[in-house]
Design a protein around this motif. Sequence first.
Motif, PDB file in Angstrom:
ATOM      1  N   ASN A   1      31.740 -14.024  -0.107  1.00  0.00           N
ATOM      2  CA  ASN A   1      32.847 -13.804   0.826  1.00  0.00           C
ATOM      3  C   ASN A   1      34.114 -13.511   0.030  1.00  0.00           C
ATOM      4  O   ASN A   1      34.064 -13.381  -1.197  1.00  0.00           O
ATOM      5  N   LYS A   2      35.244 -13.405   0.695  1.00  0.00           N
ATOM      6  CA  LYS A   2      36.466 -12.974   0.015  1.00  0.00           C
ATOM      7  C   LYS A   2      36.975 -13.994  -0.989  1.00  0.00           C
ATOM      8  O   LYS A   2      37.787 -13.672  -1.861  1.00  0.00           O
ATOM      9  N   ASP A   3      36.503 -15.217  -0.902  1.00  0.00           N
ATOM     10  CA  ASP A   3      36.998 -16.283  -1.768  1.00  0.00           C
ATOM     11  C   ASP A   3      36.068 -16.631  -2.922  1.00  0.00           C
ATOM     12  O   ASP A   3      36.522 -16.942  -4.024  1.00  0.00           O
ATOM     13  N   SER A   4      34.758 -16.607  -2.656  1.00  0.00           N
ATOM     14  CA  SER A   4      33.827 -17.165  -3.640  1.00  0.00           C
ATOM     15  C   SER A   4      32.473 -16.477  -3.608  1.00  0.00           C
ATOM     16  O   SER A   4      32.150 -15.709  -2.689  1.00  0.00           O
ATOM     17  N   ILE A   5      31.686 -16.801  -4.629  1.00  0.00           N
ATOM     18  CA  ILE A   5      30.268 -16.453  -4.693  1.00  0.00           C
ATOM     19  C   ILE A   5      29.484 -17.756  -4.680  1.00  0.00           C
ATOM     20  O   ILE A   5      29.808 -18.694  -5.412  1.00  0.00           O
ATOM     21  N   TYR A   6      28.450 -17.818  -3.850  1.00  0.00           N
ATOM     22  CA  TYR A   6      27.586 -18.994  -3.804  1.00  0.00           C
ATOM     23  C   TYR A   6      26.177 -18.569  -4.213  1.00  0.00           C
ATOM     24  O   TYR A   6      25.598 -17.647  -3.626  1.00  0.00           O
ATOM     25  N   GLU A   7      25.643 -19.248  -5.199  1.00  0.00           N
ATOM     26  CA  GLU A   7      24.270 -19.006  -5.635  1.00  0.00           C
ATOM     27  C   GLU A   7      23.424 -20.208  -5.251  1.00  0.00           C
ATOM     28  O   GLU A   7      23.732 -21.343  -5.621  1.00  0.00           O
ATOM     29  N   ILE A   8      22.348 -19.952  -4.507  1.00  0.00           N
ATOM     30  CA  ILE A   8      21.498 -21.025  -4.012  1.00  0.00           C
ATOM     31  C   ILE A   8      20.187 -21.001  -4.788  1.00  0.00           C
ATOM     32  O   ILE A   8      19.462 -20.002  -4.785  1.00  0.00           O
ATOM     33  N   LYS A   9      19.902 -22.106  -5.455  1.00  0.00           N
ATOM     34  CA  LYS A   9      18.672 -22.232  -6.233  1.00  0.00           C
ATOM     35  C   LYS A   9      17.724 -23.160  -5.498  1.00  0.00           C
ATOM     36  O   LYS A   9      18.101 -24.266  -5.097  1.00  0.00           O
ATOM     37  N   ILE A  10      16.467 -22.711  -5.352  1.00  0.00           N
ATOM     38  CA  ILE A  10      15.498 -23.458  -4.550  1.00  0.00           C
ATOM     39  C   ILE A  10      14.308 -23.893  -5.404  1.00  0.00           C
ATOM     40  O   ILE A  10      13.966 -23.244  -6.389  1.00  0.00           O
ATOM     41  N   PRO A  11      13.662 -25.010  -5.026  1.00  0.00           N
ATOM     42  CA  PRO A  11      12.479 -25.466  -5.765  1.00  0.00           C
ATOM     43  C   PRO A  11      11.256 -24.611  -5.438  1.00  0.00           C
ATOM     44  O   PRO A  11      11.226 -23.885  -4.439  1.00  0.00           O
ATOM     45  N   ASN A  12      10.246 -24.692  -6.284  1.00  0.00           N
ATOM     46  CA  ASN A  12       8.986 -23.999  -6.021  1.00  0.00           C
ATOM     47  C   ASN A  12       8.238 -24.690  -4.888  1.00  0.00           C
ATOM     48  O   ASN A  12       8.259 -25.921  -4.769  1.00  0.00           O
ATOM     49  N   ILE A  13       7.579 -23.901  -4.060  1.00  0.00           N
ATOM     50  CA  ILE A  13       6.810 -24.440  -2.944  1.00  0.00           C
ATOM     51  C   ILE A  13       5.471 -23.715  -2.842  1.00  0.00           C
ATOM     52  O   ILE A  13       5.291 -22.626  -3.390  1.00  0.00           O
ATOM     53  N   LYS A  14       4.536 -24.321  -2.110  1.00  0.00           N
ATOM     54  CA  LYS A  14       3.269 -23.664  -1.805  1.00  0.00           C
ATOM     55  C   LYS A  14       3.442 -22.882  -0.508  1.00  0.00           C
ATOM     56  O   LYS A  14       3.740 -23.442   0.541  1.00  0.00           O
ATOM     57  N   ILE A  15       3.265 -21.570  -0.572  1.00  0.00           N
ATOM     58  CA  ILE A  15       3.529 -20.695   0.571  1.00  0.00           C
ATOM     59  C   ILE A  15       2.271 -20.488   1.406  1.00  0.00           C
ATOM     60  O   ILE A  15       1.198 -20.203   0.877  1.00  0.00           O
ATOM     61  N   GLU A  16       2.420 -20.633   2.722  1.00  0.00           N
ATOM     62  CA  GLU A  16       1.349 -20.364   3.667  1.00  0.00           C
ATOM     63  C   GLU A  16       1.590 -19.072   4.447  1.00  0.00           C
ATOM     64  O   GLU A  16       0.701 -18.271   4.639  1.00  0.00           O
ATOM     65  N   ASN A  17       2.824 -18.881   4.930  1.00  0.00           N
ATOM     66  CA  ASN A  17       3.125 -17.717   5.773  1.00  0.00           C
ATOM     67  C   ASN A  17       4.631 -17.484   5.750  1.00  0.00           C
ATOM     68  O   ASN A  17       5.390 -18.302   6.265  1.00  0.00           O
ATOM     69  N   THR A  18       5.062 -16.382   5.157  1.00  0.00           N
ATOM     70  CA  THR A  18       6.504 -16.127   5.036  1.00  0.00           C
ATOM     71  C   THR A  18       7.109 -15.486   6.285  1.00  0.00           C
ATOM     72  O   THR A  18       8.329 -15.411   6.400  1.00  0.00           O
ATOM     73  N   VAL A  19       6.267 -15.012   7.213  1.00  0.00           N
ATOM     74  CA  VAL A  19       6.801 -14.370   8.423  1.00  0.00           C
ATOM     75  C   VAL A  19       7.585 -15.400   9.236  1.00  0.00           C
ATOM     76  O   VAL A  19       7.078 -16.472   9.563  1.00  0.00           O
ATOM     77  N   GLY A  20       8.822 -15.079   9.545  1.00  0.00           N
ATOM     78  CA  GLY A  20       9.680 -15.998  10.287  1.00  0.00           C
ATOM     79  C   GLY A  20      10.576 -16.844   9.404  1.00  0.00           C
ATOM     80  O   GLY A  20      11.440 -17.568   9.911  1.00  0.00           O
ATOM     81  N   SER A  21      10.413 -16.748   8.080  1.00  0.00           N
ATOM     82  CA  SER A  21      11.245 -17.566   7.189  1.00  0.00           C
ATOM     83  C   SER A  21      12.707 -17.133   7.233  1.00  0.00           C
ATOM     84  O   SER A  21      13.617 -17.971   7.213  1.00  0.00           O
ATOM     85  N   GLY A  22      12.947 -15.831   7.282  1.00  0.00           N
ATOM     86  CA  GLY A  22      14.324 -15.351   7.403  1.00  0.00           C
ATOM     87  C   GLY A  22      14.968 -15.801   8.700  1.00  0.00           C
ATOM     88  O   GLY A  22      16.142 -16.185   8.734  1.00  0.00           O
ATOM     89  N   ASP A  23      14.206 -15.765   9.786  1.00  0.00           N
ATOM     90  CA  ASP A  23      14.712 -16.224  11.081  1.00  0.00           C
ATOM     91  C   ASP A  23      15.016 -17.715  11.035  1.00  0.00           C
ATOM     92  O   ASP A  23      16.018 -18.183  11.595  1.00  0.00           O
ATOM     93  N   SER A  24      14.142 -18.467  10.378  1.00  0.00           N
ATOM     94  CA  SER A  24      14.350 -19.915  10.260  1.00  0.00           C
ATOM     95  C   SER A  24      15.606 -20.223   9.457  1.00  0.00           C
ATOM     96  O   SER A  24      16.340 -21.168   9.776  1.00  0.00           O
ATOM     97  N   SER A  25      15.855 -19.432   8.426  1.00  0.00           N
ATOM     98  CA  SER A  25      17.061 -19.654   7.621  1.00  0.00           C
ATOM     99  C   SER A  25      18.322 -19.342   8.422  1.00  0.00           C
ATOM    100  O   SER A  25      19.338 -20.034   8.290  1.00  0.00           O
ATOM    101  N   ILE A  26      18.270 -18.322   9.268  1.00  0.00           N
ATOM    102  CA  ILE A  26      19.398 -18.025  10.164  1.00  0.00           C
ATOM    103  C   ILE A  26      19.648 -19.208  11.099  1.00  0.00           C
ATOM    104  O   ILE A  26      20.794 -19.617  11.335  1.00  0.00           O
ATOM    105  N   ALA A  27      18.578 -19.773  11.639  1.00  0.00           N
ATOM    106  CA  ALA A  27      18.711 -20.923  12.544  1.00  0.00           C
ATOM    107  C   ALA A  27      19.370 -22.092  11.838  1.00  0.00           C
ATOM    108  O   ALA A  27      20.255 -22.751  12.397  1.00  0.00           O
ATOM    109  N   GLY A  28      18.933 -22.380  10.607  1.00  0.00           N
ATOM    110  CA  GLY A  28      19.518 -23.489   9.862  1.00  0.00           C
ATOM    111  C   GLY A  28      20.998 -23.285   9.609  1.00  0.00           C
ATOM    112  O   GLY A  28      21.801 -24.223   9.758  1.00  0.00           O
TER     113      GLY A  28
END
Length: 311
Positions: free
Chosen positions: A230-257
């Motif tokens: 954004n106009k003020d800052s950069i945010y970098e989000i680092k995530i742990p490793n996970i076991k993936i089953e199905n990535t469909v809907g993950s972007g939508d879930s992140s929007i919800a969160g």
Amino acid sequence: MITVITFNPSIDTLYKLETFEIGKVQRAGDVKKSAGGKGINVARVLNQLGHSPMCMGFVGGYNGLYIKDEIKKIGLRDEFIKIDGETRVCLNIIDKNKVSTEILESGPIVEENDMIKFERHLENILEETKILVASGSLPKGLPIDYYGLLGEICRIKNIKFILDTSGKYLESAINSHIYMIKPNIDELEALCKCNINNKEDAIKEAYKLLRYNIENICISMGKDGMILVNKDSIYEIKIPNIKIENTVGSGDSSIAGFAYGLLNDYSLKDCLRLSNACGMSNAMNIKTGFIDVNEIEKLFKEIEVLEYSKI
């Protein structure tokens, strides 16, 4: 209140196969059907987090009745406009190696009188709305720049507008006032008409988009987490490793969160933590638009958000 718009919902059908071979008869070991479309996935996850949003868009035919029945079952507020066409069906085929193949119908045609009904209804719904989320493609019949119209309405009414779409729909909307967009790397490349080879390229191109009065550009980077500019800052989000089953809907879930955190006055960093925790939890489960609240609590603590000054 959060209102979620799904202009082009679908019945999402998930087939789980050992192998997916073109030209051969195959039997699905596991089949799951659900009311779908990106916005409905967002609404479903919001409901799992504890907020029952209003759901808007267009539905028609027997498929539309199924969707209306399904969203009522899970406690979502049904504000869909009925149309004459048949709501689409979308297929997701996953083999034993977790390779996903999606087949997406284009959906029905929305007539002008349908659009007028929607706009009249939206005017009333927005009186209760603090955050408007619009996700996915536009059905045939709606103008290409229709998301831009929503952005202008939200600007006038001081409503935070989160838009998750791509291609021509995103490009035609960026001149309106948008609180946040969430492209992945491929979508950012298409929007900016350039090649992005690394994190630095992504940040550079995101900064260019700020001139369109987009408040936050949130770039999804899959297993490498997320970047928000954004106009003020950069945010970098680092995530742990996970076991993936199905990535469909993950972007939508992140929007919800993110939207849930925003509604409940979380700090921006905690909105980003919750956003990524929801996206990861969805990816860890076979069902689309599903999170495990116990997983969310654990993942939230493991996600690191770094803030940098504007370059």
